[in-house]
Scaffold this active site. Structure first.
Site, PDB file in Angstrom:
ATOM      1  N   HIS A  58     100.652  74.229 115.961  1.00 20.58           N
ATOM      2  CA  HIS A  58     100.909  73.043 115.146  1.00 20.58           C
ATOM      3  C   HIS A  58     101.585  73.470 113.846  1.00 20.58           C
ATOM      4  O   HIS A  58     101.287  74.543 113.298  1.00 20.58           O
ATOM      5  CB  HIS A  58      99.628  72.253 114.884  1.00 20.58           C
ATOM      6  N   ASP A 104     101.752  71.378 111.102  1.00 20.99           N
ATOM      7  CA  ASP A 104     101.225  70.653 109.948  1.00 20.99           C
ATOM      8  C   ASP A 104     100.118  71.443 109.273  1.00 20.99           C
ATOM      9  O   ASP A 104      99.535  72.376 109.855  1.00 20.99           O
ATOM     10  CB  ASP A 104     100.718  69.261 110.352  1.00 20.99           C
ATOM     11  N   GLU A 124      98.144  67.911 113.986  1.00 18.63           N
ATOM     12  CA  GLU A 124      96.927  68.466 114.589  1.00 18.63           C
ATOM     13  C   GLU A 124      95.741  68.347 113.652  1.00 18.63           C
ATOM     14  O   GLU A 124      94.595  68.261 114.097  1.00 18.63           O
ATOM     15  CB  GLU A 124      97.161  69.933 114.960  1.00 18.63           C
ATOM     16  N   GLU A 125      96.005  68.337 112.336  1.00 18.39           N
ATOM     17  CA  GLU A 125      94.921  68.387 111.353  1.00 18.39           C
ATOM     18  C   GLU A 125      94.327  67.014 111.041  1.00 18.39           C
ATOM     19  O   GLU A 125      93.491  66.906 110.144  1.00 18.39           O
ATOM     20  CB  GLU A 125      95.423  69.025 110.057  1.00 18.39           C
ATOM     21  N   GLU A 138      96.255  79.554 117.018  1.00 21.06           N
ATOM     22  CA  GLU A 138      95.194  79.269 116.048  1.00 21.06           C
ATOM     23  C   GLU A 138      94.671  80.579 115.451  1.00 21.06           C
ATOM     24  O   GLU A 138      94.672  81.622 116.105  1.00 21.06           O
ATOM     25  CB  GLU A 138      94.039  78.531 116.729  1.00 21.06           C
ATOM     26  N   HIS A 146      92.182  76.103 105.402  1.00 21.22           N
ATOM     27  CA  HIS A 146      91.912  74.906 104.597  1.00 21.22           C
ATOM     28  C   HIS A 146      91.388  75.226 103.203  1.00 21.22           C
ATOM     29  O   HIS A 146      90.950  74.320 102.490  1.00 21.22           O
ATOM     30  CB  HIS A 146      90.935  73.957 105.303  1.00 21.22           C
TER      31      HIS A 146
END
Length: 357
Positions: free
Chosen positions: A71, A73, A127-128, A156, A330
């Site tokens: 992903h 994003d 995806e987030e 990932e 994050h």
């Protein structure tokens, strides 16, 4: 539009991708840059644009196809863009989750014109955020054939370790009912929060399963993650809601997971608010076993849910493998080690070519 050089060092490419902000729902700039780079720097690839996802693939007639998916994003930026490099570390939003993995995949796509497996690249959006916005879902609906593969590798963050399959996740709300009264005359009421004590007692006594699948040990978990109730500081509450999250091993179906939680909380009304199935490791599939051998790593279970579940639902073995540290995802301090990016690139190059890096 910022330009990306896919043939550059994947460390440099990681920093360049971080510098193109791509918070969920606003990925178009990075998607544009990736599309332009793939079309001009990788003429051996067929390229497709789907919304803010970019797909590319070879058509070499190889007996097997490997899909590399990541992903593009990120979560909202936390004063950590543009990127910064210092002491062998690349700092910035998305470095770990998962622009370093994207950079590795994009670099290999551009520099491997003759891989021993046909390749499909899927760089997808959203995806987030909530699952219904996930770009993989749109691609499955509109371009299903692009997801066919003998093995899917998701970039990932795994700290360079191969994490197989993933847990399923289930959230339910359990409600207790009582009767309101003035708290000064509490004997006239029935406290719904007190009634929730039985739910908490069952959770405290719960013994989670440990399940070995393909040599990967999954541990289940049943936890209260939220509790709410109360009307005012002088009122005995007449309702309480306990939210419980069940992380279940992938040998259970989604339906079996729901039934298990119903059994644990028999007697309490239960509402399912979120449910995603897990994914079996699938390491016995030939392409997956070959990849395990190429990494030289001992596979471990993926604790948490990832999009490998979407591929597993399509009957495609899938694993998680990327250079980032999942514990940094994050965070304001998000970063990735340069040598981790280099090492993952070397492993994947060796696997896709059959030659030493």
């Amino acid at each position: 539009m910022p330009a990306l050089d896919l043939t550059s060092d994947p460390v440099t490419l990681t920093a360049a991708m971080v510098d193109i902000a791509s918070v969920s729902g606003d990925e178009w700039r990075l998607a544009d840059a990736l599309e332009a780079a793939l079309r001009t720097q990788a003429p051996h690839l067929e390229v497709l644009r789907s919304g803010d996802a970019v797909l590319a693939r070879t058509d070499l007639g190889r007996p097997h196809r490997v899909l590399l998916a990541g992903h593009i994003d990120t979560v909202p930026i936390a004063d950590n863009v543009p990127s910064r490099r210092a002491d062998g570390i690349v700092h910035g939003c998305g470095t770990s989750d998962m622009k370093s993995g994207d950079a590795v995949f994009a670099h290999l796509a551009a520099t491997l014109a003759e891989p021993r497996h046909d390749l499909t690249l899927v760089f997808y959006d959203c995806e987030e955020v909530e699952a219904e916005r996930n770009g993989l879902g749109r691609i499955e609906r509109e371009h299903r054939d692009w997801l066919d593969a003998d093995l899917a590798i998701l970039g990932e963050p795994t700290d360079g370790t191969l994490e197989a399959g993933c847990q399923g996740t289930l959230r339910v709300e359990l409600r207790t009912a009582g009767r309101r009264s003035h708290s000064a005359r509490s004997w006239l009421g029935d406290n719904a929060i007190h009634r929730a004590g039985e739910i908490l007692a069952r959770l405290a006594a719960y013994e989670p399963r440990w399940v070995d699948i393909d040599g990967c040990e999954y541990r289940e978990g049943l936890q209260a993650v939220r509790i709410g109730g109360g009307v005012a500081g002088n009122v005995v509450p007449d309702e309480c809601v306990v939210t419980v999250n069940f992380r279940f091993a992938p040998d259970r179906s989604a339906e079996q997971a729901v039934e298990h939680v119903r059994e644990v909380f028999d007697g309490f009304p239960l509402v399912v608010t979120d449910l995603s199935p897990g994914a079996l490791p699938g390491l016995s599939a030939p392409a997956a076993a070959e990849f395990v051998a190429a990494t030289g790593a001992v596979p471990r279970a993926k604790y948490g849910w990832t999009d490998v579940s979407r591929f597993a639902a399509l009957g495609i073995p899938a694993v998680n493998y990327g250079p980032g540290d999942p514990n940094l995802a994050h965070t304001r301090e998000e970063h990735v080690a340069e040598d981790a990016i280099t090492a993952c690139t070397a492993v994947l190059r060796r696997y896709l070519t059959g030659r030493p890096a």
